[in-house]
Design an enzyme around this catalytic site. Structure first.
Site, PDB file in Angstrom:
ATOM      1  N   CYS A   4       0.928  -1.076   0.002  1.00 14.59           N
ATOM      2  CA  CYS A   4       0.170   0.014  -0.177  1.00 14.59           C
ATOM      3  C   CYS A   4       0.899   1.222  -0.073  1.00 14.59           C
ATOM      4  CB  CYS A   4      -0.946  -0.133   1.073  1.00 14.59           C
ATOM      5  SG  CYS A   4      -0.311  -0.551   2.644  1.00 14.59           S
ATOM      6  N   ASP A  41      -7.557   5.305  -1.565  1.00 11.56           N
ATOM      7  CA  ASP A  41      -6.986   4.095  -0.873  1.00 11.56           C
ATOM      8  C   ASP A  41      -6.375   3.183  -1.896  1.00 11.56           C
ATOM      9  OD1 ASP A  41      -6.866   1.918   0.553  1.00 11.56           O
ATOM     10  OD2 ASP A  41      -8.994   1.921   1.478  1.00 11.56           O
ATOM     11  N   HIS A  62      -5.577   0.212  -1.246  1.00 10.87           N
ATOM     12  CA  HIS A  62      -5.798  -1.144  -1.076  1.00 10.87           C
ATOM     13  C   HIS A  62      -6.847  -1.801  -2.189  1.00 10.87           C
ATOM     14  CE1 HIS A  62      -4.591   0.703   2.881  1.00 10.87           C
ATOM     15  NE2 HIS A  62      -3.776  -0.707   2.799  1.00 10.87           N
TER      16      HIS A  62
END
Lengths: 470, 417
Positions: free
Chosen positions: A303, A427, A429
């Site tokens: 990440c 994000d 992820h």
């Protein structure tokens, strides 16, 4: 430079088309060569001003002869028709691009000015009878130059502009662009080699709007600084944002990016309204990097790498650097090269944090960053002012790492009076495809409240500083 | 056993798109006898090269929409004996004719050619077609039918097209052969640009599947004026810079036309045929000029290479096929030729008796050499007058045999008189 007037939500007419440039250079004397080149440009000028010059509206049956009293076919349209009525004649695709909301009717108004694309063509037929062709053979040792000039002009129209007004302005723009191209060509000629003059559009802050600049292909940005300085002076622009670097050229919405990454997914979001609150966003363009992209399975550990890639993409897109976004391996190798990590680090699945991000930005892109530390997540709620300032002055995406997760902060909504705060989060992820709809609906790019953070964990933020160059 | 006078059909292809082959129809508008060759004594097998050359010359004289469809033979022998010969002829002829065509073949092109055998004694016809795209194709049966009124429902699309090409000649290679190569390359590119250009019919841009407007009245001839818009090829964004030994330019205008057999022709077909005619007419004229240059420069080996030479390409002259029909064939007249040379060629190649008044030279003006380059140094520009030394097809008429054949042949003319 052609400056388009800016007014609220008009239509932008953009005409593109290649013009053939062919000439024979008999001698190597610079002055004579210049004369031949200027003469060739003069031929192109007369072509564009001739009755054979035609502008066709893409995806429609509309054809306009700007030099024949702005004659239009089909005949239902006259030169006095309003420009914006052209939209009704354009066939739009039934299938919208991935991620847009379900299609509404064709005349949906968007906040951005809509673009009508036109093609520059030449009519090769004339009313006869005319003379049969003559073949001329010239025997002369010389240099033969042949290239194509990529004409690309933009004109902004208001709702009260007629087709006649708009197309006369377009023609002026084309003529002007030929003059600019001639200047640039002659300026950058090396012996008998010509560099193709390439027009690019740049979006300047309102009210200046779209501006077109011609740069010679093949000459890197670094050698064009004087040109950019002149432009900054001419348009009274501050010297700390690279408005005129090539990478900052305006991207028209109908041109998909070739690399497949999404750009600025946050622009489709509705931003929160807080009492006495303001929204402070990342400036410019970045691309969204996340898990599983580039056939790299970094699910569970990559990440921070992805956040770093998003930040690097920002510097590339704005033209500060000319390198591609680094891969995981390159990032790891960089850390080894500076001595931050052992050799075994390369090829591993080890996490990195904001310090490593700072190191890599410095080493690879020569970008310095500030580090902000909060001892607990709950403190982030009080960092509104700093974050707002960052987006105002630097405008770069922020990497935030803490606990076991890394994210990218693209903006804040903050109220100075109430202290309310929201964070615009990208994000890394996400493991799915580049589907704007999914990414925004499911919150992979979205506004989060202060409870998004782990209230007890500590966080480090890497705030990249924008180089103050043009 | 007379294997004499193999003839050619000039036909129009009606592009009927349909599943079953039997619905395809080609219309033969003319049958032309190949002129006999001087030196060929009687009893020799059919001369493939001669017939192919005739086909090549004839196809240069056909405007768009008309093309050489196949071969026919009138003989005493049985049909099965001539089939192989006819097949060879068809392929040889098609290969020579298509080698001159610079456009890319389209998927909907019909590639069937006709071989017709007429038995002189029984007057029976035996008609077969071959797919010339497939070297292994076998003869397919076809129906040969006489039909009146074939020529009354033709439409015509035409335009006057401006040509402006400039090609460099490689260093030290400025002879006509190299000019030919360079020009062919450039013409191919030009053909591609035309093909992808936008075509307007009577001022409107039509969808490809649309039919051309008009055509309500049955016997009124429809004519359409086309306009063509092009962009220079996008692929040439790479700039070229090369040393050259000179250049060739072609500037001027050509009249281009195509005939369509239908009351309601499709826009797509009309466009295709018109554009192909445009390419063909320019290519043909350039070929003719270069053929002349080649022979004349061969003969004058010591020709001083002038710095600048201007040559007029021949201009196009039309001749109606029959007094009433709208179809015309064409020929090219060099500026130093007289009209009677045109009528002679029409007679020789197509067996048409045309009077000078029948010919239409109004579509194009002969090339004028008045242009001077702006700012060029004044040089003596020589205009080279070329004497056309075309391959003559003057055949010695062999009285009786020809008379017989002439009577037999007239049966095949699909006259709409």
């Amino acid at each position: 430079m052609v400056v388009t007037d800016s007014s609220d939500s008009g239509t932008i007419l953009r005409v593109r088309g290649p013009l053939e440039f062919k000439c024979q250079l008999d001698s190597t004397d610079a002055r004579l060569m210049q004369k031949v080149i200027s003469r060739t440009f003069a031929t192109l000028h007369s072509q564009v001003k001739s009755e054979s010059c035609v502008l066709t509206v893409c995806d429609s049956s509309l054809i306009i002869w700007p030099n024949k009293g702005v004659y239009v076919t089909p005949e239902e349209i006259t030169p006095n028709t309003l420009c914006e009525d052209i939209h009704q004649w354009i066939q739009t695709d039934e299938q919208e691009s991935a991620g847009k909301r379900s299609s509404k009717k064709k005349n949906k108004k968007s906040s951005a000015a809509s673009v009508i694309n036109l093609r520059l063509m030449m009519e090769v037929t004339k009313t006869g009878p005319l003379s049969a062709p003559i073949l001329r053979r010239t025997l002369q040792k010389s240099h033969f130059l042949s290239t194509t000039l990529p004409m690309d002009c933009v004109v902004r129209t208001t709702c009260s502009d007629t087709i006649k007004d708009a197309f006369e302005r377009l023609l002026e723009a084309l003529t002007h662009q030929l003059c600019e191209m001639e200047k640039v060509t002659l300026q950058h000629m090396k012996g008998a080699t010509l560099l193709v003059p390439e027009p690019l559009h740049f979006l300047l802050p309102e009210p200046k709007g779209l501006v077109t600049v011609v740069y010679p292909v093949g000459v890197p940005d670094s050698q064009l600084e004087t040109h950019r300085k002149e432009l900054h002076q001419q348009f009274e622009l501050p010297d700390d944002w690279p408005y005129f670097r090539r990478a900052n050229a305006f991207h028209f919405s109908n041109e998909p990016y070739k690399d497949g990454y999404l750009r600025n997914p946050h622009v489709v979001l509705t931003h929160p309204t807080l009492d006495n609150g303001k929204v402070y966003l990342v400036q410019g363009i970045y691309s969204y990097h996340h898990y599983m992209q580039d056939h790299m399975d970094d699910n569970g550990w990559g990440c921070a790498y992805r956040s770093l890639q998003t930040i690097c993409s920002w510097f590339t897109q704005q033209g500060y650097v000319e390198r591609a976004v680094p891969t995981h391996r390159e990032i790891q190798q960089t850390l080894v090269d500076v001595g931050d990590k052992q050799g075994s680090f390369v090829g591993s699945r080890q996490w990195i944090g904001s310090i490593e991000v700072q190191v890599v930005l410095n080493q690879l892109l020569e970008v310095t960053s500030k580090i902000m530390f909060v001892s607990q997540g709950s403190e982030l709620a009080s960092k509104g002012r700093e974050l707002a300032n960052h987006f105002l002055t630097e405008g770069t995406p922020i990497m935030i790492g803490g606990g076991v997760l890394a994210h990218t902060i693209l903006g804040v909504a903050w109220s100075e009076t109430t202290g309310q705060i929201r964070y615009l989060i990208l994000d890394p992820h996400y493991t799915g495809a580049e589907d704007l709809q999914v990414i925004t609906d499911k919150g992979w790019c979205g506004w989060k409240g202060p409870d998004f953070w782990d209230q007890t964990a500590y966080y480090n933020l890497c705030l990249p500083q924008r180089p103050k160059v043009i | 056993m007379l294997w004499r006078d193999v003839c050619l059909n000039c036909v129009n292809r009606k592009q009927v798109q349909s599943q079953a082959c039997y619905l395809d129809r080609d219309f033969v508008v003319m049958a032309t006898r190949t002129p006999p060759r001087e030196e060929t004594p009687a009893g020799n097998p059919v001369d493939k090269e001669w017939v192919s050359e005739h086909a090549r010359q004839v196809s240069r004289m056909l405007p768009g929409g008309l093309s050489v469809l196949g071969v026919f033979i009138i003989t005493d022998t049985e049909a099965k004996d001539t089939l192989t010969t006819l097949r060879q002829l068809v392929f040889a002829m098609e290969s020579l004719v298509s080698s001159e065509q610079l456009w890319s073949p389209a998927e909907d092109d019909v590639s069937d050619c006709v071989a017709l055998h007429v038995n002189r004694k029984t007057r029976k016809t035996f008609c077969r077609t071959f797919d010339v795209k497939d070297p292994k194709s076998t003869a397919k049966p076809a129906d040969w039918r006489y039909q009146a009124g074939v020529c009354s429902s033709w439409s015509m699309v035409s335009c006057c097209l401006h040509v402006d090409l400039l090609v460099p000649l490689p260093d030290n290679k400025t002879d006509p052969e190299n000019m030919d190569k360079c020009l062919k390359e450039e013409l191919r590119g030009w053909a591609q640009r035309l093909e992808s250009g936008v075509c307007l019919m009577d001022g409107r841009k039509l969808a490809e599947d649309a039919e051309l407007p008009g055509g309500q009245k049955r016997n009124v001839r429809q004519t359409y004026t086309a306009q063509i818009l092009v962009t220079p090829s996008e692929q040439r964004l790479a700039d070229e810079e090369q040393r050259c030994g000179g250049s060739v330019s072609i500037r001027g205008a050509v009249h281009s036309r195509a005939y369509l057999h239908s009351n309601k022709p499709k826009a797509r077909l009309a466009q295709k045929l018109l554009k192909r005619d445009a390419v063909a007419t320019v290519t043909t004229r350039v070929q003719m000029l270069l053929e002349e240059l080649l022979t004349s420069e061969d003969e004058n080996k010591s020709s001083s290479k002038q710095k600048r030479e201007l040559f007029c390409l021949p201009h196009r002259v039309f001749c109606p096929l029959k007094a009433s029909g709208p179809l015309c064939v064409c020929d090219y007249q060099f500026s130093d030729e007289s009209v009677c040379e045109v009528t002679e060629r029409l007679k020789e190649m197509l067996d048409i008796d045309a009077a000078e008044e029948d010919l239409d030279s109004s579509q194009e003006a002969p090339g004028e050499i008045t242009e001077r380059e702006v700012g060029a140094e004044p040089t003596v520009e020589t205009v080279v007058a070329l004497e056309p030394k075309r391959n003559s097809f003057i055949g010695v008429a062999m009285a009786t045999a020809v008379a017989l054949l002439a009577t037999a042949a007239s049966m095949l003319y699909l006259n709409d008189v």
